[in-house]
Design a protein around this motif. Structure first.
Motif, short mmCIF file in Angstrom:
data_model
loop_
_atom_site.label_atom_id
_atom_site.label_comp_id
_atom_site.label_asym_id
_atom_site.label_seq_id
_atom_site.Cartn_x
_atom_site.Cartn_y
_atom_site.Cartn_z
N LEU A 114 1.30 -1.12 -0.04
CA LEU A 114 0.29 0.27 -0.28
C LEU A 114 1.00 1.07 -0.12
O LEU A 114 0.31 2.13 0.13
N ASN A 115 2.02 0.84 -0.16
CA ASN A 115 3.01 2.25 0.54
C ASN A 115 3.89 2.96 -1.09
O ASN A 115 4.25 3.28 -0.69
N VAL A 116 3.68 2.32 -2.17
CA VAL A 116 4.27 2.91 -2.90
C VAL A 116 3.60 4.68 -2.84
O VAL A 116 2.26 5.36 -2.78
N CYS A 117 4.53 5.58 -3.47
CA CYS A 117 4.72 7.16 -3.24
C CYS A 117 4.22 7.54 -4.77
O CYS A 117 5.20 6.97 -5.41
N GLY A 118 4.92 9.30 -3.84
CA GLY A 118 5.33 9.60 -5.14
C GLY A 118 6.39 10.31 -5.56
O GLY A 118 6.39 12.07 -5.62
N ALA A 159 16.92 18.14 -8.81
CA ALA A 159 15.61 17.82 -8.69
C ALA A 159 15.86 17.16 -7.50
O ALA A 159 15.75 16.18 -8.63
N VAL A 160 14.69 17.07 -7.10
CA VAL A 160 14.16 16.15 -5.94
C VAL A 160 12.93 16.72 -5.60
O VAL A 160 12.74 17.68 -4.89
N GLY A 161 11.93 15.63 -5.53
CA GLY A 161 10.82 15.74 -4.75
C GLY A 161 9.85 15.01 -4.57
O GLY A 161 9.97 13.75 -4.58
N ASP A 162 8.41 15.16 -3.25
CA ASP A 162 7.90 14.05 -2.91
C ASP A 162 6.34 13.87 -3.01
O ASP A 162 6.47 15.61 -2.13
N VAL A 163 5.26 13.89 -3.72
CA VAL A 163 3.63 13.70 -3.60
C VAL A 163 3.40 13.75 -1.73
O VAL A 163 4.02 12.34 -1.74
N VAL A 164 2.69 14.30 -1.45
CA VAL A 164 2.34 13.63 -0.28
C VAL A 164 1.07 12.48 -0.85
O VAL A 164 0.20 12.49 -1.77
N HIS A 196 -0.37 8.59 -1.01
CA HIS A 196 0.40 6.83 -1.85
C HIS A 196 -0.58 6.74 -2.59
O HIS A 196 -1.53 6.39 -2.65
N GLY A 197 0.18 5.57 -3.29
CA GLY A 197 -0.78 4.50 -3.78
C GLY A 197 -0.42 5.43 -5.81
O GLY A 197 0.17 5.96 -6.07
N LEU A 198 -1.83 5.22 -6.46
CA LEU A 198 -1.27 5.09 -8.01
C LEU A 198 -1.64 6.53 -8.07
O LEU A 198 -0.85 7.54 -8.97
N HIS A 199 -2.36 7.51 -7.59
CA HIS A 199 -2.47 8.27 -7.68
C HIS A 199 -1.71 9.67 -7.06
O HIS A 199 -1.35 10.02 -8.10
N ALA A 200 -0.66 9.24 -6.31
CA ALA A 200 -0.39 10.54 -5.94
C ALA A 200 1.29 9.82 -7.44
O ALA A 200 2.01 10.66 -7.60
N ALA A 201 1.48 8.85 -7.69
CA ALA A 201 2.51 8.50 -8.82
C ALA A 201 1.81 9.25 -9.92
O ALA A 201 2.77 10.16 -10.22
N CYS A 202 1.01 9.51 -10.02
CA CYS A 202 0.50 9.94 -11.26
C CYS A 202 0.55 11.71 -11.11
O CYS A 202 0.92 12.23 -11.99
N VAL A 203 0.21 12.17 -9.56
CA VAL A 203 0.14 13.16 -9.32
C VAL A 203 2.30 13.86 -9.72
O VAL A 203 2.67 14.85 -10.06
N MET A 204 3.09 12.69 -9.42
CA MET A 204 4.51 12.73 -9.16
C MET A 204 4.80 12.57 -11.07
O MET A 204 5.44 14.43 -11.27
N GLY A 205 3.86 12.85 -11.90
CA GLY A 205 4.64 12.37 -13.06
C GLY A 205 3.93 14.11 -13.27
O GLY A 205 5.02 14.60 -15.04
N LEU A 206 2.73 14.61 -13.20
CA LEU A 206 2.35 15.82 -13.79
C LEU A 206 3.29 17.05 -13.13
O LEU A 206 4.11 17.65 -14.05
N GLU A 252 -1.34 19.63 -3.50
CA GLU A 252 -1.21 20.02 -2.29
C GLU A 252 0.68 19.60 -1.58
O GLU A 252 -0.08 18.66 -1.19
N ASN A 253 0.79 20.39 -0.80
CA ASN A 253 1.70 20.63 0.26
C ASN A 253 3.17 19.07 -0.55
O ASN A 253 3.43 18.39 0.86
N THR A 254 3.39 19.15 -1.40
CA THR A 254 4.75 18.26 -2.12
C THR A 254 5.59 18.81 -1.96
O THR A 254 5.39 20.50 -1.53
N THR A 255 6.71 18.51 -1.52
CA THR A 255 7.99 18.96 -0.75
C THR A 255 8.73 18.47 -2.55
O THR A 255 8.74 17.85 -2.70
N VAL A 256 9.76 19.67 -2.41
CA VAL A 256 10.90 19.40 -3.35
C VAL A 256 11.73 20.69 -3.81
O VAL A 256 11.77 21.56 -2.88
N VAL A 257 13.12 20.37 -4.18
CA VAL A 257 13.62 21.05 -3.70
C VAL A 257 15.16 20.81 -5.47
O VAL A 257 15.05 19.77 -6.29
#
Length: 407
Positions: A207-211, A227-232, A234-244, A277-282
Motif C-alpha cells: 500500500l506504500n507506493v509513494c510519489g 531536483a528531487v520531490g515527494d508528493v503527499v 500513496h498509491g497510483l494517484h500519488a504516482a500520477c501527480v508525481m508525473g505531472l 498540495e503540500n508536495t515538497t521539492v528541492v
C-alpha cells in the motif's frame, strides 16, 4: 527511601498471558512460563527455533490458514512498525506427547514491534490469548450455540479471504504505480564529463507506493538542473501527480531565472492539480563555469554537499513551505554556495533519513556520517552504499529517491 529495583525478566516470566519474543527473522528469543504451559512445549523446543518450524499448519487439513495468517500479520508489523491485532484463529497444534496427532486450538493473537535506536524493528512481541476452552465450553451448551460458533468461524474465514483479495488488488495497483514511476524516472543521460547516479527504492508494503521523483536537466552553458520531490500520499494517484509535477518542473527549469523562480511557477501550477498540495521539492542548478550551486527548497530535506576535505554542508539557507501551503503567492528564497572540483552533491527524499519517533537531525547526522565514511567513492557505488547503510534492512515504509553528482 530508595525505590526497589524491578526485575523485568521475572515480570516477563510471571505475565498471566502467553507472550513470546521473536527476532525479525521470526526465531524465538524468549517465551514466558504461561506460553510454555499453554503450548505444551519446553523452552529448549522453542528458543532459537523458527516459529513455523515449531507450529506449522496441520498438514491433514487443506483448509488450515493459521500459520499463513500469522505470518502475514508479523510481516505487516515488520513493514510498518505498528501493532497488528488478528481476528480469532483456529490454529491446530501437534500434540507434544503424541506426535502425528493434532489438537484443535483457538488463538487470539496480538503482534507488536520493539524498535531499536536506529528505528528498525529489533524484536517482535507475540502475545496470544488461548480461548480454546471457552469456545468448546460454549459449544457444549447446545446445538444452537455450536451452530453460532461455526457461523462465527466461517464469517472470520470469509473476512480473511476478503482481506487477501484486497491485498491482491492493492498489489496490482502497486505494480501499475511502479511501472509508471519506472517510465517517469529513467536513468540520467550523459552530462559531458560529469558523473551522476540515481536510485529509486520503493517502500516494502503493497500500500506504500509513494510519489517520490528525481530529475536531471541539461541547461545552457556548462550547467545542469537537479531536483528531487515527494508528493503527499500513496498509491497510483500519488504516482500520477508525481508525473505531472515532474514534467512541469522539468519544462519550467529550462526557462526560469533560477531554482527559486522555477519553484514559484511550479507552486502556482500545483494549485490546479488535485493531490499536489503540500508536495515538497528541492531544485538546484550546478554551474561548472562559476563553480557554484544555486538552490531553493519547498519544504524538502536539504541537499548534502560532501567536500573533498571530508566535511559535509547541508544546503538549508533557502527553505520555504511546501507547494500550495501558502494561500497567497510569495517569492521563494534562493541560496548559492561555492564548490570545488571533486566535491559531491547528494539530493534525496525523506525516506532515506526519516524514522518514526526520531528527530530529523538524527537522520541528517546519520547521512553525514555515511558520506564521510564512503568519501572517495564514485557516484554509482556511493549510491548503493548509502541505501545499504541508511535504509532499514526490512520493512521500509516510505519510498526513497536519491541523486548523486560528482562536481
Amino acid at each position: 527511601m530508595a525505590e526497589a529495583e524491578i526485575d523485568y525478566a521475572a515480570v516477563f516470566q510471571a505475565l498471566p498471558g502467553m507472550v513470546a519474543l521473536l527476532t525479525p527473522e521470526l526465531v524465538y528469543v524468549d517465551v514466558n512460563e504461561e506460553f510454555l504451559r499453554m503450548a505444551g512445549r519446553t523452552r529448549e523446543q522453542l528458543v532459537g527455533r523458527y516459529l513455523f518450524d515449531v507450529f506449522p499448519d496441520n498438514p491433514g487439513d487443506p483448509a488450515a490458514t493459521g500459520a499463513r495468517n500469522l505470518q502475514a500479520s508479523l510481516q505487516r508489523v515488520l513493514a510498518t512498525g505498528e501493532r497488528d491485532t488478528m481476528a480469532l484463529q483456529r490454529y491446530d497444534v501437534e500434540s507434544a506427547e503424541r506426535p502425528g496427532e493434532w489438537e484443535e486450538r483457538y488463538w487470539s493473537p496480538v503482534n507488536a514491534a520493539v524498535l531499536g535506536p536506529d528505528g528498525r524493528v529489533a524484536v517482535l512481541v507475540h502475545r496470544v490469548e488461548e480461548v480454546t476452552e471457552l469456545i468448546k465450553a460454549r459449544g457444549s451448551r447446545g446445538g444452537r450455540t455450536r451452530v453460532l460458533e461455526a457461523e462465527l468461524y466461517t464469517r472470520a474465514r470469509e473476512l480473511q479471504e476478503l482481506n487477501e483479495r484486497l491485498r491482491e488488488a492493492h498489489a496490482r495497483e502497486r505494480e501499475v504505480a511502479l511501472a509508471l514511476q519506472d517510465a517517469m524516472l529513467p536513468a540520467p543521460g550523459p552530462f559531458g564529463h560529469h558523473r551522476a547516479a540515481v536510485r529509486y527504492q520503493p517502500a516494502m508494503g503493497t500500500l506504500n507506493v509513494c510519489g517520490d521523483w528525481y530529475d536531471l536537466v541539461d541547461l545552457p552553458g556548462d550547467r545542469i538542473g537537479v531536483a528531487v520531490g515527494d508528493v503527499v500520499g500513496h498509491g497510483l494517484h500519488a504516482a500520477c501527480v508525481m508525473g505531472l509535477l515532474r514534467s512541469a518542473l522539468s519544462a519550467v527549469s529550462r526557462v526560469a531565472d533560477g531554482p527559486a523562480q522555477a519553484l514559484e511557477v511550479l507552486g502556482l501550477y500545483a494549485r490546479s492539480v488535485e493531490g499536489a498540495e503540500n508536495t515538497t521539492v528541492v531544485e538546484t542548478c550546478i554551474d561548472w563555469e562559476t563553480h557554484t550551486i544555486t538552490y531553493s527548497s519547498a519544504g524538502h530535506p536539504p541537499p548534502a554537499l560532501l567536500r573533498t576535505d571530508g566535511t559535509v554542508e547541508f544546503l538549508d539557507k533557502a527553505t520555504d513551505p511546501p507547494l500550495g501551503a501558502r494561500p497567497d503567492h510569495v517569492a521563494r528564497p534562493q541560496g548559492t554556495t561555492p564548490f570545488t572540483e571533486g566535491d559531491t552533491l547528494v539530493l534525496y527524499s525523506d525516506g532515506l533519513i526519516e524514522r518514526r519517533r526520531e528527530d530529523i537531525d538524527t537522520g541528517l547526522a546519520r547521512l553525514a556520517d555515511a558520506l564521510v565514511h564512503h568519501r572517495g567513492a564514485d557516484p554509482e557505488p556511493l549510491a548503493d552504499a548509502l541505501l545499504l547503510d541508511l535504509l532499514p534492512a526490512v520493512g521500509a515504509t516510505d519510498d526513497t529517491a536519491l541523486v548523486i553528482v560528482r562536481l
